[in-house]
Design a protein around this motif. Sequence first.
Motif, PDB file in Angstrom:
ATOM      1  N   ASN A 164      37.492  42.193  34.194  1.00 11.95           N
ATOM      2  CA  ASN A 164      37.743  40.780  34.455  1.00 11.95           C
ATOM      3  C   ASN A 164      37.211  40.297  35.816  1.00 11.95           C
ATOM      4  O   ASN A 164      37.378  39.134  36.178  1.00 11.95           O
ATOM      5  CB  ASN A 164      39.233  40.423  34.329  1.00 11.95           C
ATOM      6  CG  ASN A 164      39.797  40.825  32.986  1.00 11.95           C
ATOM      7  OD1 ASN A 164      39.073  40.789  31.981  1.00 11.95           O
ATOM      8  ND2 ASN A 164      41.047  41.233  32.947  1.00 11.95           N
ATOM      9  N   GLY A 165      36.590  41.203  36.546  1.00  9.13           N
ATOM     10  CA  GLY A 165      36.040  40.830  37.865  1.00  9.13           C
ATOM     11  C   GLY A 165      34.639  40.249  37.764  1.00  9.13           C
ATOM     12  O   GLY A 165      34.117  39.675  38.730  1.00  9.13           O
ATOM     13  N   ASN A 166      34.049  40.419  36.577  1.00  6.50           N
ATOM     14  CA  ASN A 166      32.655  40.045  36.274  1.00  6.50           C
ATOM     15  C   ASN A 166      31.901  39.184  37.303  1.00  6.50           C
ATOM     16  O   ASN A 166      31.041  39.679  38.026  1.00  6.50           O
ATOM     17  CB  ASN A 166      32.605  39.397  34.882  1.00  6.50           C
ATOM     18  CG  ASN A 166      33.742  38.419  34.645  1.00  6.50           C
ATOM     19  OD1 ASN A 166      33.822  37.382  35.275  1.00  6.50           O
ATOM     20  ND2 ASN A 166      34.654  38.770  33.717  1.00  6.50           N
ATOM     21  N   VAL A 167      32.200  37.897  37.367  1.00 10.35           N
ATOM     22  CA  VAL A 167      31.381  37.005  38.201  1.00 10.35           C
ATOM     23  C   VAL A 167      31.709  37.168  39.698  1.00 10.35           C
ATOM     24  O   VAL A 167      30.814  37.123  40.547  1.00 10.35           O
ATOM     25  CB  VAL A 167      31.524  35.528  37.751  1.00 10.35           C
ATOM     26  CG1 VAL A 167      30.731  34.597  38.670  1.00 10.35           C
ATOM     27  CG2 VAL A 167      31.022  35.389  36.319  1.00 10.35           C
ATOM     28  N   TYR A 168      32.990  37.383  40.017  1.00 12.43           N
ATOM     29  CA  TYR A 168      33.311  37.648  41.427  1.00 12.43           C
ATOM     30  C   TYR A 168      32.570  38.904  41.884  1.00 12.43           C
ATOM     31  O   TYR A 168      31.963  38.918  42.966  1.00 12.43           O
ATOM     32  CB  TYR A 168      34.827  37.805  41.624  1.00 12.43           C
ATOM     33  CG  TYR A 168      35.183  38.118  43.078  1.00 12.43           C
ATOM     34  CD1 TYR A 168      34.957  37.184  44.087  1.00 12.43           C
ATOM     35  CD2 TYR A 168      35.720  39.359  43.445  1.00 12.43           C
ATOM     36  CE1 TYR A 168      35.257  37.465  45.416  1.00 12.43           C
ATOM     37  CE2 TYR A 168      36.019  39.651  44.768  1.00 12.43           C
ATOM     38  CZ  TYR A 168      35.785  38.696  45.756  1.00 12.43           C
ATOM     39  OH  TYR A 168      36.074  38.986  47.075  1.00 12.43           O
ATOM     40  N   ASN A 182      36.063  34.419  28.268  1.00 15.23           N
ATOM     41  CA  ASN A 182      37.012  33.323  28.506  1.00 15.23           C
ATOM     42  C   ASN A 182      36.807  32.631  29.844  1.00 15.23           C
ATOM     43  O   ASN A 182      37.557  31.725  30.200  1.00 15.23           O
ATOM     44  CB  ASN A 182      38.455  33.857  28.494  1.00 15.23           C
ATOM     45  CG  ASN A 182      38.837  34.461  27.165  1.00 15.23           C
ATOM     46  OD1 ASN A 182      38.176  34.215  26.164  1.00 15.23           O
ATOM     47  ND2 ASN A 182      39.874  35.277  27.160  1.00 15.23           N
ATOM     48  N   GLY A 183      35.842  33.076  30.609  1.00 23.15           N
ATOM     49  CA  GLY A 183      35.699  32.577  31.984  1.00 23.15           C
ATOM     50  C   GLY A 183      35.408  31.086  32.043  1.00 23.15           C
ATOM     51  O   GLY A 183      34.822  30.502  31.129  1.00 23.15           O
ATOM     52  N   SER A 184      35.830  30.477  33.160  1.00 27.67           N
ATOM     53  CA  SER A 184      35.627  29.047  33.348  1.00 27.67           C
ATOM     54  C   SER A 184      34.323  28.797  34.103  1.00 27.67           C
ATOM     55  O   SER A 184      34.052  29.425  35.128  1.00 27.67           O
ATOM     56  CB  SER A 184      36.818  28.480  34.135  1.00 27.67           C
ATOM     57  OG  SER A 184      36.392  27.560  35.110  1.00 27.67           O
ATOM     58  N   LEU A 185      33.544  27.849  33.594  1.00 26.83           N
ATOM     59  CA  LEU A 185      32.280  27.523  34.274  1.00 26.83           C
ATOM     60  C   LEU A 185      32.538  27.026  35.687  1.00 26.83           C
ATOM     61  O   LEU A 185      31.768  27.316  36.606  1.00 26.83           O
ATOM     62  CB  LEU A 185      31.519  26.450  33.474  1.00 26.83           C
ATOM     63  CG  LEU A 185      30.848  26.939  32.182  1.00 26.83           C
ATOM     64  CD1 LEU A 185      30.282  25.756  31.409  1.00 26.83           C
ATOM     65  CD2 LEU A 185      29.730  27.933  32.489  1.00 26.83           C
ATOM     66  N   ASP A 186      33.641  26.290  35.858  1.00 27.51           N
ATOM     67  CA  ASP A 186      33.945  25.790  37.209  1.00 27.51           C
ATOM     68  C   ASP A 186      34.225  26.952  38.159  1.00 27.51           C
ATOM     69  O   ASP A 186      33.792  26.945  39.317  1.00 27.51           O
ATOM     70  CB  ASP A 186      35.157  24.840  37.177  1.00 27.51           C
ATOM     71  CG  ASP A 186      34.799  23.501  36.554  1.00 27.51           C
ATOM     72  OD1 ASP A 186      33.587  23.180  36.485  1.00 27.51           O
ATOM     73  OD2 ASP A 186      35.722  22.775  36.129  1.00 27.51           O
ATOM     74  N   LEU A 216      40.503  35.385  37.052  1.00 27.81           N
ATOM     75  CA  LEU A 216      40.371  36.818  36.736  1.00 27.81           C
ATOM     76  C   LEU A 216      40.435  36.921  35.210  1.00 27.81           C
ATOM     77  O   LEU A 216      41.444  37.282  34.626  1.00 27.81           O
ATOM     78  CB  LEU A 216      41.514  37.611  37.392  1.00 27.81           C
ATOM     79  CG  LEU A 216      41.483  39.143  37.244  1.00 27.81           C
ATOM     80  CD1 LEU A 216      40.319  39.758  38.017  1.00 27.81           C
ATOM     81  CD2 LEU A 216      42.800  39.757  37.742  1.00 27.81           C
ATOM     82  N   ASP A 217      39.335  36.504  34.596  1.00 29.06           N
ATOM     83  CA  ASP A 217      39.309  36.400  33.136  1.00 29.06           C
ATOM     84  C   ASP A 217      38.180  37.235  32.571  1.00 29.06           C
ATOM     85  O   ASP A 217      37.136  37.386  33.204  1.00 29.06           O
ATOM     86  CB  ASP A 217      39.062  34.937  32.714  1.00 29.06           C
ATOM     87  CG  ASP A 217      40.148  34.015  33.223  1.00 29.06           C
ATOM     88  OD1 ASP A 217      41.318  34.240  32.872  1.00 29.06           O
ATOM     89  OD2 ASP A 217      39.819  33.085  33.999  1.00 29.06           O
ATOM     90  N   PRO A 218      38.367  37.740  31.333  1.00 31.88           N
ATOM     91  CA  PRO A 218      37.232  38.405  30.691  1.00 31.88           C
ATOM     92  C   PRO A 218      36.079  37.414  30.547  1.00 31.88           C
ATOM     93  O   PRO A 218      36.298  36.204  30.445  1.00 31.88           O
ATOM     94  CB  PRO A 218      37.785  38.825  29.321  1.00 31.88           C
ATOM     95  CG  PRO A 218      39.069  38.088  29.148  1.00 31.88           C
ATOM     96  CD  PRO A 218      39.569  37.683  30.495  1.00 31.88           C
ATOM     97  N   ILE A 219      34.879  37.935  30.540  1.00 30.67           N
ATOM     98  CA  ILE A 219      33.690  37.075  30.614  1.00 30.67           C
ATOM     99  C   ILE A 219      33.682  36.027  29.492  1.00 30.67           C
ATOM    100  O   ILE A 219      33.271  34.883  29.697  1.00 30.67           O
ATOM    101  CB  ILE A 219      32.396  37.933  30.607  1.00 30.67           C
ATOM    102  CG1 ILE A 219      31.195  37.131  31.089  1.00 30.67           C
ATOM    103  CG2 ILE A 219      32.125  38.550  29.240  1.00 30.67           C
ATOM    104  CD1 ILE A 219      31.101  36.955  32.563  1.00 30.67           C
TER     105      ILE A 219
END
Length: 252
Positions: free
Chosen positions: A148-152, A98-102, A93-96
Amino acid sequence: MENKIALVTGATSGIGKACALTLAKLGYNIIATGRRADRLKELAAELPNEVEYLPLVFDVRDREKVLDILGALPEEWKAIDVLINNAGNAHGLDPIQNGSLDDWDAMMDINVKGLLYVSKAIIPGMTKRKSGIIINIGSIAGKEVYPNGNVYCGSKHAVDAITNGMRIDLNPFGLKVIAIHPGLVETEFSLVRFKGDEKRSESVYQGFEPLLAQDIADIVEFAVTRPPHVVIADVVVLPTAQASATIVNKEL
Ligand code: NDP
Ligand code: 8X3
């Protein structure tokens, strides 16, 4: 086998497990999938004696395995009446920036591509028989986007769009395509999202009464017991304390 057949992905915990148990109670024979073989084994003991059970261990990300295993179902398990595409999670649950590629890969590969692989294996039988119900478990994160939900949120918006597309394309075959979009449900979801951090996970559900997995299974029960001319197409279900993805009336 005289009973109808339901396939539930991600039946080792939470919403999927509740759906498997509820459909078994309705008399469906159950195909339950997940990566944790021990959990699928334990599920056998919780199912009523009258229903047949086929546990299948695979990762929905593994395209070849999904197609091989579901393509080689024993003859008596092939005519699946209900498919519940439930397997999925949030990872991080990270801002875009800082998000992890994994984490991003996991969410897109499991929540979106995994759902597609399983559907690809099961839909041809349904279109051939001109019969079947597909229930995709989306999320309020597929209707709204939150910080912080961006990719989810992206993965669940994709589930929403894919479900609508399935309903259109499968319309000539008489299939029912359903999306259920829950808000906050207390399961292992936050434990996975926060990578095993129990304190952080528990705090998500404190100060209000969250949904339980059974609340979602109750909607599944309602949906699959409608008469042939009725499809419950799209359901958003929230805890009463939740008004939107970001507004929860917590008493802390
Ligand atoms: P849980 O973590 O309790 O259950 C997730 C299930 O998905 C497990 O059975 C898990 O099985 C399975 N799964 C995860 N990754 C994979 C994989 N790579 N391959 C196969 N199976 C996998 O969470 P929930 O029950 O809450 O989540 C179920 C669905 O509901 C998800 O799609 C989630 O996004 C959605 N949802 C959840 C909400 C909530 O607040 N809890 C709200 C809205 C939607 P295993 O680990 O054994 O493989
Ligand atoms: C799970 C609910 O609000 O954490 O899909 O996205 S939320």
